[in-house]
Design an enzyme around this catalytic site. Sequence first.
Site, mmCIF file in Angstrom:
data_model
loop_
_atom_site.group_PDB
_atom_site.id
_atom_site.type_symbol
_atom_site.label_atom_id
_atom_site.label_comp_id
_atom_site.label_asym_id
_atom_site.label_seq_id
_atom_site.Cartn_x
_atom_site.Cartn_y
_atom_site.Cartn_z
ATOM 1 N N TYR A 147 0.837 -1.202 0.000
ATOM 2 C CA TYR A 147 0.000 0.000 0.000
ATOM 3 C C TYR A 147 0.874 1.255 0.000
ATOM 4 C CZ TYR A 147 -3.501 3.383 1.610
ATOM 5 O OH TYR A 147 -4.329 4.475 1.739
ATOM 6 N N LYS A 159 1.209 4.434 -2.808
ATOM 7 C CA LYS A 159 0.937 5.825 -2.468
ATOM 8 C C LYS A 159 2.174 6.702 -2.678
ATOM 9 C CE LYS A 159 -3.385 5.337 -1.411
ATOM 10 N NZ LYS A 159 -4.442 5.933 -2.258
#
Length: 235
Positions: free
Chosen positions: A140, A144
């Site tokens: 994740y 990002k």
Amino acid sequence: MKNKKILVTGAGQGIGNALCKQLANAGACVIGVGRNHLEQLKADCPSIETIKVDLSDWQKTRDALASVVQLDGLVNNAGVAYIKPFLELTEEDFDNTFDVNIKAAFNVTQILLPQLKDGGSIVMVSSLAASRSFHGHAVYSATKAALDSLTRSLALELGPRKIRVNSVNPTVVLTKMGRQNWSDPTKAEPLLGHIPLKRFCEVDEVVATIIYLLGSQSSFVNGHHLNLEGGYSVS
């Protein structure tokens, strides 16, 4: 936002859903894009145009958005998260996270950029995890960080068209999913201990920040990552 035409991805739930409704209430012409729960969004706010598509599918996304014209703003909000220890993450977890969190944002922006008016605004919904490390966030966080990098590159490249590109980077946001995932005090308290305000981010606070970045009041804010983290970074 009155009479501005804004497209929002990930519109079916959470931040995207609330953002679409707030924009519509402010008089914007809203296009909500997502793969789930759009019927309820339309029922709640009939003025919102909806487009149902799985953004992880490159060509279907291009086909679905081909008819969109003359936008004032774009919000790349769609995202997924597989929060697991590094050794438990699978190839499918990796591919799904990159397909939605960064590849889809790249694709959607590339499709719609010719339709974005000069002087428009693009907002990426990123995360504090782009610049800070959290257990279980390896994939994740990588997506990002890539999204933040794309934000900076586009801010530079689109400057001649006066198109601003910024990201919003919250810590835990108390969406329905966020409340479920962080309701256990043993999990939440260590993170809250690093936040001077001793609470997590509310959905409305993210929505308000996105609307600020879409509007003329932020006309000289460009290439910026706006952390919504209650002071985590200074603790």
